[in-house]
Design a protein around this motif. Structure first.
Motif, short mmCIF file in Angstrom:
data_model
loop_
_atom_site.label_atom_id
_atom_site.label_comp_id
_atom_site.label_asym_id
_atom_site.label_seq_id
_atom_site.Cartn_x
_atom_site.Cartn_y
_atom_site.Cartn_z
N PHE A 53 -13.98 -20.75 -19.86
CA PHE A 53 -13.33 -19.77 -20.73
C PHE A 53 -12.04 -19.30 -20.07
CE2 PHE A 53 -17.49 -19.99 -22.39
CZ PHE A 53 -17.51 -19.42 -23.66
N ALA A 54 -11.06 -19.00 -20.89
CA ALA A 54 -9.77 -18.54 -20.37
C ALA A 54 -9.93 -17.16 -19.74
CB ALA A 54 -8.73 -18.48 -21.50
N LEU A 55 -9.28 -16.97 -18.61
CA LEU A 55 -9.34 -15.69 -17.90
C LEU A 55 -8.08 -14.88 -18.19
CD1 LEU A 55 -11.00 -14.09 -15.69
CD2 LEU A 55 -9.34 -15.02 -14.05
N PRO A 56 -8.21 -13.64 -18.70
CA PRO A 56 -7.01 -12.82 -18.88
C PRO A 56 -6.25 -12.69 -17.56
CG PRO A 56 -8.91 -11.80 -19.95
CD PRO A 56 -9.44 -12.94 -19.15
N PRO A 57 -4.93 -12.84 -17.58
CA PRO A 57 -4.14 -12.82 -16.34
C PRO A 57 -4.38 -11.59 -15.48
CG PRO A 57 -2.79 -13.62 -18.15
CD PRO A 57 -4.09 -13.17 -18.77
N LEU A 58 -4.65 -10.44 -16.12
CA LEU A 58 -4.87 -9.21 -15.35
C LEU A 58 -6.09 -9.28 -14.45
CD1 LEU A 58 -4.14 -6.32 -17.89
CD2 LEU A 58 -3.01 -6.67 -15.69
N LEU A 59 -7.01 -10.19 -14.73
CA LEU A 59 -8.25 -10.26 -13.97
C LEU A 59 -8.18 -11.22 -12.79
CD1 LEU A 59 -9.14 -8.73 -16.50
CD2 LEU A 59 -11.22 -10.11 -16.54
N ARG A 60 -7.04 -11.82 -12.57
CA ARG A 60 -6.92 -12.78 -11.47
C ARG A 60 -6.96 -12.08 -10.11
NH1 ARG A 60 -1.88 -15.97 -14.27
NH2 ARG A 60 -3.10 -17.11 -15.84
N MET A 61 -7.44 -12.81 -9.10
CA MET A 61 -7.43 -12.31 -7.74
C MET A 61 -6.04 -12.43 -7.15
SD MET A 61 -10.47 -11.31 -6.73
CE MET A 61 -12.22 -11.50 -7.12
N GLN A 62 -5.60 -11.39 -6.45
CA GLN A 62 -4.28 -11.41 -5.84
C GLN A 62 -4.36 -10.86 -4.42
OE1 GLN A 62 -0.95 -10.14 -8.35
NE2 GLN A 62 -2.39 -9.92 -10.07
#
Length: 408
Positions: free
Chosen positions: A200-209
């Motif tokens: 499933f596509a991950l909303p960009p805001l939820l990415r690890m940084q």
């Protein structure tokens, strides 16, 4: 996310330690006590097929508790770490996620049969174990051998439309090593044999940084649920992303997480909703020790109503855990998908109503409950509901299954 009071379990996502030193191989081999599986309405086919109707949950009546012995062996695997559960009505099976990140054995899920009726919960019988694979068909490594490609399995749902499972991983964030460990959380679809189907596509805001942006370590996609009509999938961040404000604590009420709604057919997110957490139930002892509160499971009752499982923990507190079930309503909530930060923003959060404080059941210990599913209908026509706890493979905790009657 796995936490407990008296025994700290090593995580591959915390810096500067060796899991191979802290987690010796399991050697305890005990036989499971087998119980006959039963449903409350075995002769009622409606109990197996009538799961598409939205539900109202006014309250829950406690039926009973069963415990799985510590580190019991099943088919050469170590039982424990039960972080998600889902019921499959057509064959009366339960799918149970194990959150072992390949420390003991490869990432896996179990199947089981639960025996209970309106008055008695008599047993849990494990019936199968399946290794969940990476997209290339290989098992996930453990952090001692490859910390950059691990999974942190948490939630699981059986999708009747496809006869697949959908499962979640919280990902990993460790900026204390070089290069930093930055593994995004994910939702994946898999065949029942554990082979990968899609992501499933991950909303960009939820990415690890590496910066303090996006998802916090061990605070991401724990719970997930498919809507009764099969069209949508819901998941939730366990804790706030950095942009949305501080984590919950004993002094912070209203920390905000996001509930994400997906179109299941396209595997794309279609909406996000803000959910305000309670404060941590008690201050840790000493006061500077670890504490958290977050949503560890969601259970869709309709397209707009869900149950949410809030699990609170504080080191040294008595009790150390508090678990509550809320019914939440998205109908009047703002779709906050376009908001890059909720802190300081104007929006309407989801409405929430307390359904159950698990402490009121009178059980001896409320442990690290993380999984929740509707079960079969009982003889009186009411649904059942099951909770399961993640013992973190620690001696101070328990693997508990709790059965309830759903009162509409």
């Amino acid at each position: 996310m796995a936490f407990f009071a008296a025994h700290f379990v090593p995580s591959p996502y915390l810096p500067h330690f060796s899991m191979s030193k802290l987690f010796p191989a399991a050697t305890l081999l005990l036989a499971l006590v087998a119980f006959p599986a039963l449903t409350a309405c075995d002769d009622d086919e409606d109990a197996k097929t009538d799961t598409a109707k939205p539900l109202q949950v006014s309250s829950l009546r406690f039926i009973g508790e069963k415990l799985v012995p510590f580190k019991q062996d099943y088919n050469g695997t170590t039982l424990g770490g039960f972080s998600g559960i889902d019921y499959r009505p057509d064959n009366n099976a339960y799918y149970i996620m194990c959150d072992d990140p390949s420390t003991f054995q490869p990432v896996r899920y179990y199947t089981a049969a639960l025996a209970f009726d309106q008055t008695t919960f008599s047993g849990v019988t494990f019936t199968g174990v399946t290794t969940i694979k990476r997209p290339d068909g290989s098992p996930f490594p453990n952090a001692a051998t490859d910390r950059y490609n691990v999974a942190d399995p948490e939630g699981i749902r059986y999708d009747a439309a496809t006869a697949h499972i959908i499962w979640s991983s919280e990902g990993a964030r460790n900026v204390g090593v070089t290069p930093a460990v930055l593994i995004n959380p994910f939702l994946r679809e898999a065949n029942l044999d554990g082979s990968s189907v899609a992501e499933f596509a991950l909303p960009p805001l939820l990415r690890m940084q590496a910066t303090e942006n996006g998802t916090r370590s061990n605070g991401s996609l724990e719970g997930l649920s498919i809507s009764p009509d099969g069209r949508f999938l819901f998941t939730a961040q366990e804790e706030p992303i950095y942009e949305d404000g501080p984590r919950a604590s004993a002094s912070v009420t209203g920390a905000v997480i996001r509930v994400i709604k997906y179109d299941k057919a396209t595997r794309q997110p279609v909406a996000q909703f803000a959910y305000k957490l309670d404060a941590v139930h008690k201050a840790p002892v000493p006061a500077d020790q670890f504490q958290l509160n977050g949503v560890v499971e969601v259970l869709a009752l309709s397209e707009t109503k869900l149950l949410a499982l809030e699990r609170s923990f504080a080191v040294g507190a008595t009790p150390d855990y508090s678990v509550k079930i809320y019914e939440i309503d998205l109908a009047a909530a703002t779709n906050v998908a376009s908001l890059g930060a909720l802190q300081g923003a104007t929006y309407t959060p989801v409405a929430k109503r307390l359904v159950l404080d698990v402490a009121t059941t009178g059980i001896k210990r409320v442990d690290n409950l993380e999984g929740m599913t509707l079960g079969p209908k009982l003889a009186n026509g009411n649904y059942s509901l099951i909770l399961v706890s993640d013992d973190n493979f620690g001696t101070s905790q328990i693997s508990q299954f709790l059965a309830f009657e759903v009162l509409p």
